[in-house]
Design an enzyme around this catalytic site. Structure first.
Site, short mmCIF file in Angstrom:
data_model
loop_
_atom_site.label_atom_id
_atom_site.label_comp_id
_atom_site.label_asym_id
_atom_site.label_seq_id
_atom_site.Cartn_x
_atom_site.Cartn_y
_atom_site.Cartn_z
N PRO A 5 28.48 -103.29 -56.34
CA PRO A 5 29.62 -103.78 -55.56
C PRO A 5 29.24 -104.55 -54.30
O PRO A 5 28.27 -104.21 -53.62
CB PRO A 5 30.36 -102.49 -55.18
CG PRO A 5 29.37 -101.39 -55.34
CD PRO A 5 28.46 -101.82 -56.45
N ASN A 6 30.03 -105.57 -54.07
CA ASN A 6 29.95 -106.43 -52.88
C ASN A 6 28.77 -107.39 -52.88
O ASN A 6 28.67 -108.25 -52.01
CB ASN A 6 29.96 -105.60 -51.58
CG ASN A 6 31.21 -104.75 -51.47
OD1 ASN A 6 32.31 -105.27 -51.56
ND2 ASN A 6 31.06 -103.45 -51.32
N ARG B 188 28.50 -112.22 -46.69
CA ARG B 188 28.69 -110.81 -46.31
C ARG B 188 27.59 -110.37 -45.34
O ARG B 188 26.40 -110.44 -45.67
CB ARG B 188 28.58 -109.97 -47.59
CG ARG B 188 28.48 -108.51 -47.36
CD ARG B 188 27.99 -107.77 -48.61
NE ARG B 188 27.97 -106.35 -48.32
CZ ARG B 188 27.26 -105.46 -48.99
NH1 ARG B 188 26.52 -105.82 -50.02
NH2 ARG B 188 27.28 -104.20 -48.64
N TYR C 162 22.00 -109.37 -44.85
CA TYR C 162 21.77 -109.79 -46.23
C TYR C 162 21.43 -111.27 -46.41
O TYR C 162 21.15 -111.71 -47.52
CB TYR C 162 22.99 -109.43 -47.09
CG TYR C 162 23.28 -107.94 -47.11
CD1 TYR C 162 22.39 -107.05 -47.70
CD2 TYR C 162 24.44 -107.42 -46.55
CE1 TYR C 162 22.64 -105.68 -47.72
CE2 TYR C 162 24.71 -106.06 -46.57
CZ TYR C 162 23.80 -105.19 -47.15
OH TYR C 162 24.05 -103.84 -47.17
N ASN D 84 20.20 -103.17 -58.51
CA ASN D 84 20.66 -102.92 -57.13
C ASN D 84 22.08 -102.39 -57.26
O ASN D 84 23.04 -103.17 -57.39
CB ASN D 84 20.61 -104.19 -56.29
CG ASN D 84 20.96 -103.91 -54.83
OD1 ASN D 84 21.42 -102.82 -54.49
ND2 ASN D 84 20.74 -104.90 -53.96
N ALA E 45 26.21 -99.85 -52.84
CA ALA E 45 26.70 -98.59 -52.25
C ALA E 45 26.73 -97.45 -53.27
O ALA E 45 26.60 -96.27 -52.89
CB ALA E 45 28.09 -98.80 -51.65
N GLU F 145 14.47 -100.04 -59.17
CA GLU F 145 15.56 -100.03 -58.18
C GLU F 145 15.19 -100.99 -57.05
O GLU F 145 14.07 -100.93 -56.53
CB GLU F 145 15.73 -98.61 -57.64
CG GLU F 145 16.75 -98.50 -56.51
CD GLU F 145 16.82 -97.09 -55.91
OE1 GLU F 145 16.18 -96.16 -56.44
OE2 GLU F 145 17.52 -96.94 -54.89
N HIS G 13 16.55 -102.99 -53.30
CA HIS G 13 17.52 -103.20 -52.22
C HIS G 13 17.05 -104.35 -51.36
O HIS G 13 15.84 -104.50 -51.13
CB HIS G 13 17.69 -101.93 -51.38
CG HIS G 13 18.20 -100.78 -52.18
ND1 HIS G 13 19.51 -100.69 -52.59
CD2 HIS G 13 17.56 -99.72 -52.72
CE1 HIS G 13 19.67 -99.61 -53.32
NE2 HIS G 13 18.50 -99.00 -53.42
N ARG H 46 18.38 -97.81 -41.84
CA ARG H 46 19.82 -97.92 -41.60
C ARG H 46 20.46 -96.53 -41.49
O ARG H 46 19.77 -95.56 -41.22
CB ARG H 46 20.44 -98.80 -42.69
CG ARG H 46 19.81 -100.22 -42.70
CD ARG H 46 20.39 -101.10 -43.77
NE ARG H 46 21.80 -101.37 -43.52
CZ ARG H 46 22.63 -101.90 -44.44
NH1 ARG H 46 22.16 -102.23 -45.64
NH2 ARG H 46 23.89 -102.12 -44.15
#
Ligand code: DQA
Length: 142
Positions: free
Chosen positions: A9-10, A17, A22, A71, A74, A95, A97, A104
């Protein structure tokens, strides 16, 4: 070699964004450069904002492709269903990111994906995806 990038998502909003985190490049533009750079690889891309659609795509790719670069965004921090899907399939999952999730908020330090993943690459911006592709190329040469 057949690889698929699966984004959660996103990530369809990359480029506009939270650009300080990012970056300003769209994923479509970045993905085109990856396809150009790795022409010997059959490289596909799937993005969804919907948890179940991500599970379904992981299942579809999970017995056929040579690798999944995931990825889950969230959902990484919340989705037992996606974590279970990663464990249920045969195709190795890396995986990734974009950001260093460990630098964070605390809730980003938890991943339901990592335990089932072959490895984790994070914090290198969009280059995290490229490093994941390289990991599959290196493996295929061993
Ligand atoms: C992300 C990190 C997640 O915590 C966040 O929810 C995202 C993107 C990353 O690539 O840095 O959407 O997965």
């Amino acid at each position: 070699m057949k690889l698929i990038v699966i984004n959660g998502p996103n990530l369809n909003l990359l480029g506009k964004r939270e650009t300080a985190i990012y970056g300003t490049e769209t994923f479509q533009d970045f993905f085109s450069t990856l396809q150009f750079k790795f022409q010997e690889i059959d490289l596909e891309y799937f993005q969804s904002n919907i948890e179940g659609a991500l599970v379904t795509k992981i299942q579809e790719a999970g017995f056929d492709y040579d690798g999944i670069i995931l990825n889950a965004a969230a959902y990484t921090h919340t989705s037992i269903a996606i974590g279970d899907a990663v464990k249920a399939i045969e195709t190795p999952v890396v995986e990734v990111h974009i950001s260093n999730t460990f630098s964070r908020e605390d809730f980003r330090h938890q991943s339901y994906i990592s335990a089932g993943a072959k490895g984790v690459i994070l914090g290198f911006g969009l280059q995290s995806y490229e490093l994941a592709i390289q990991s599959f190329i290196l493996k295929s040469k061993v």
